[in-house]
Design an enzyme around this catalytic site. Sequence first.
Site, PDB file in Angstrom:
ATOM      1  N   ASP A 158      12.342   5.212   4.780  1.00 12.98           N
ATOM      2  CA  ASP A 158      11.349   4.389   5.473  1.00 12.98           C
ATOM      3  C   ASP A 158      11.900   3.821   6.775  1.00 12.98           C
ATOM      4  O   ASP A 158      11.219   3.791   7.800  1.00 12.98           O
ATOM      5  CB  ASP A 158      10.888   3.243   4.559  1.00 12.98           C
ATOM      6  CG  ASP A 158      10.396   3.753   3.215  1.00 12.98           C
ATOM      7  OD1 ASP A 158      10.094   4.957   3.106  1.00 12.98           O
ATOM      8  OD2 ASP A 158      10.329   2.952   2.277  1.00 12.98           O
ATOM      9  N   SER A 206       7.627  -3.147   4.596  1.00 15.49           N
ATOM     10  CA  SER A 206       8.962  -3.754   4.647  1.00 15.49           C
ATOM     11  C   SER A 206       9.827  -3.100   5.722  1.00 15.49           C
ATOM     12  O   SER A 206      10.500  -3.789   6.490  1.00 15.49           O
ATOM     13  CB  SER A 206       9.642  -3.700   3.278  1.00 15.49           C
ATOM     14  OG  SER A 206       9.688  -2.384   2.804  1.00 15.49           O
ATOM     15  N   GLU A 226      17.332  -4.354   2.858  1.00 10.49           N
ATOM     16  CA  GLU A 226      16.424  -4.084   1.733  1.00 10.49           C
ATOM     17  C   GLU A 226      17.203  -4.045   0.400  1.00 10.49           C
ATOM     18  O   GLU A 226      16.781  -4.625  -0.593  1.00 10.49           O
ATOM     19  CB  GLU A 226      15.734  -2.737   1.989  1.00 10.49           C
ATOM     20  CG  GLU A 226      14.756  -2.329   0.943  1.00 10.49           C
ATOM     21  CD  GLU A 226      13.318  -2.407   1.410  1.00 10.49           C
ATOM     22  OE1 GLU A 226      13.059  -2.423   2.621  1.00 10.49           O
ATOM     23  OE2 GLU A 226      12.448  -2.450   0.532  1.00 10.49           O
ATOM     24  N   ALA A 258       0.819  -1.211   0.000  1.00 10.85           N
ATOM     25  CA  ALA A 258       0.000   0.000   0.000  1.00 10.85           C
ATOM     26  C   ALA A 258       0.854   1.262   0.000  1.00 10.85           C
ATOM     27  O   ALA A 258       0.350   2.373   0.092  1.00 10.85           O
ATOM     28  CB  ALA A 258      -0.921   0.010   1.223  1.00 10.85           C
ATOM     29  N   GLY A 259       2.167   1.095  -0.097  1.00  7.89           N
ATOM     30  CA  GLY A 259       3.039   2.267  -0.070  1.00  7.89           C
ATOM     31  C   GLY A 259       3.207   2.807   1.334  1.00  7.89           C
ATOM     32  O   GLY A 259       3.596   3.957   1.533  1.00  7.89           O
ATOM     33  N   LEU A 260       2.922   1.981   2.348  1.00 11.79           N
ATOM     34  CA  LEU A 260       3.047   2.422   3.742  1.00 11.79           C
ATOM     35  C   LEU A 260       4.244   1.754   4.419  1.00 11.79           C
ATOM     36  O   LEU A 260       4.373   1.760   5.626  1.00 11.79           O
ATOM     37  CB  LEU A 260       1.759   2.125   4.514  1.00 11.79           C
ATOM     38  CG  LEU A 260       0.502   2.773   3.922  1.00 11.79           C
ATOM     39  CD1 LEU A 260      -0.728   2.387   4.734  1.00 11.79           C
ATOM     40  CD2 LEU A 260       0.645   4.293   3.888  1.00 11.79           C
TER      41      LEU A 260
HETATM   42  C1  GLA Z   1      10.145   3.856  -1.301  1.00 13.29           C
HETATM   43  C2  GLA Z   1      11.587   3.715  -0.836  1.00 13.29           C
HETATM   44  C3  GLA Z   1      12.086   4.990  -0.167  1.00 13.29           C
HETATM   45  C4  GLA Z   1      11.815   6.210  -1.034  1.00 13.29           C
HETATM   46  C5  GLA Z   1      10.382   6.212  -1.542  1.00 13.29           C
HETATM   47  C6  GLA Z   1      10.119   7.317  -2.510  1.00 13.29           C
HETATM   48  O1  GLA Z   1       9.304   3.986  -0.215  1.00 13.29           O
HETATM   49  O2  GLA Z   1      11.694   2.650   0.070  1.00 13.29           O
HETATM   50  O3  GLA Z   1      13.461   4.864   0.130  1.00 13.29           O
HETATM   51  O4  GLA Z   1      12.733   6.295  -2.096  1.00 13.29           O
HETATM   52  O5  GLA Z   1      10.029   4.989  -2.144  1.00 13.29           O
HETATM   53  O6  GLA Z   1      10.215   8.550  -1.901  1.00 13.29           O
END
Ligand code: GLA
Length: 398
Positions: free
Chosen positions: A189, A145, A177, A140-142
């Site tokens: 992140d 990981s 990662e 979900a882009g949250l």
């Molecule tokens: C993912 C990556 C981050 C960052 C974003 C974009 O979440 O894990 O390191 O690059 O994309 O801002």
Amino acid sequence: MTTTDSRAAAAARALFAERFGAEPVGTWSAPGRVNLIGEHTDYNDGFVLPFAIQHRTHVALAPRADGVFRVRVASTFDDTTAELAVAELAEVFPERRDEVPEWARYPLGVAWALLAASGTDPASVPGVDLAFASEVPVGAGLSSSAAIEGATAVALADAWAIHLDRVALAKVGRRAENEAVGAPTGIMDQMAALLGRADAAIFLDCRSLEAEVVDLGFADAGLELVVIDTGVKHSHATGGYGERRAACERGAAALGVPALRDVTLDDLPRLAGLVDDVTFRRVRHVVTEDQRVLDTVRTLREQGPTAIGDLLVASHASMRDDFEISVPELDTAVEAALSAGAVGARMTGGGFGGAAIALVARDRVQAVSDAATAAFAAAGFAAPTIFTVTPSAGAARD
Ligand code: GLA
């Protein structure tokens, strides 16, 4: 130490008992994150402004008492229990990572990177069992990981008596990662998962790794942060993310600077003659986005969160048009939220799917949610999942 006992912590403990036939010594957890602004700037040595959210990944852990020097990992999101001998971690990662089940590369990769970063002799630490359960939606882009990585890092650091500071633990997560999973991501992140604070965002300089806590004041301003999860799954280990990163490196090389952090708006006309149009637009996104992060921090401090809406909207337009990492579902979510009265809205995270965020007055949350749901239905998209998030604390023992 958090006092709340979540359902996911209980699920992690139950899974531990089921898979390993014993009781854990405790549970640890780390949060997912929302990035308020500053996208694809982290690996360009630039600025980001993420905050940790209330959704957490919990891990139950116990050192092995049977004298077996193996790390075993189990999770509620996969049926396989994976394991490697402690001494084997450095043989498997990174070259032979394909031998490890995909999800297990995150925690086992953290175990490997943690020993390496701290210079710990693998023969000096006990085997451990870890069982994970998560509240952070995957894909979900949250940053589900980074939540696994952060939880693993703090849990194993305690179990193995490794004393590294939070920034060092974030670097451990990023190494896992990048090298154990193979996703060429930056450090945003992991820093958010480890440094998060209630009611605040983390303003991070990704070159120096200096972090400042910036009060968000959403509640006092009567605002909610709404997440609209499009349900479109993405992976940063493949395709578009790495291509964007390569374009940024080309742009920096053309200008003869170490990273796009060193490029200003005034340099852009010169760049136009040096690179193709696509590379030029990728660079323009990063350079303008860095400035928007700085402007957002200043605006939050001087005028409060109600005044940052235009910056969020400009960030989305730049990702849609210059960086080209949005998808129709994300654009639809942003447009619907704005048309229903959101203060600002943008996609968040790496792109190609995942979630949009909208900053919304409390009494407009239902209207924004209804508008997004209706717009998705009208466009023939599957219904989005919509919820609010609260800026929350970083990784800790529960
Ligand atoms: C993912 C990556 C981050 C960052 C974003 C974009 O979440 O894990 O390191 O690059 O994309 O801002």
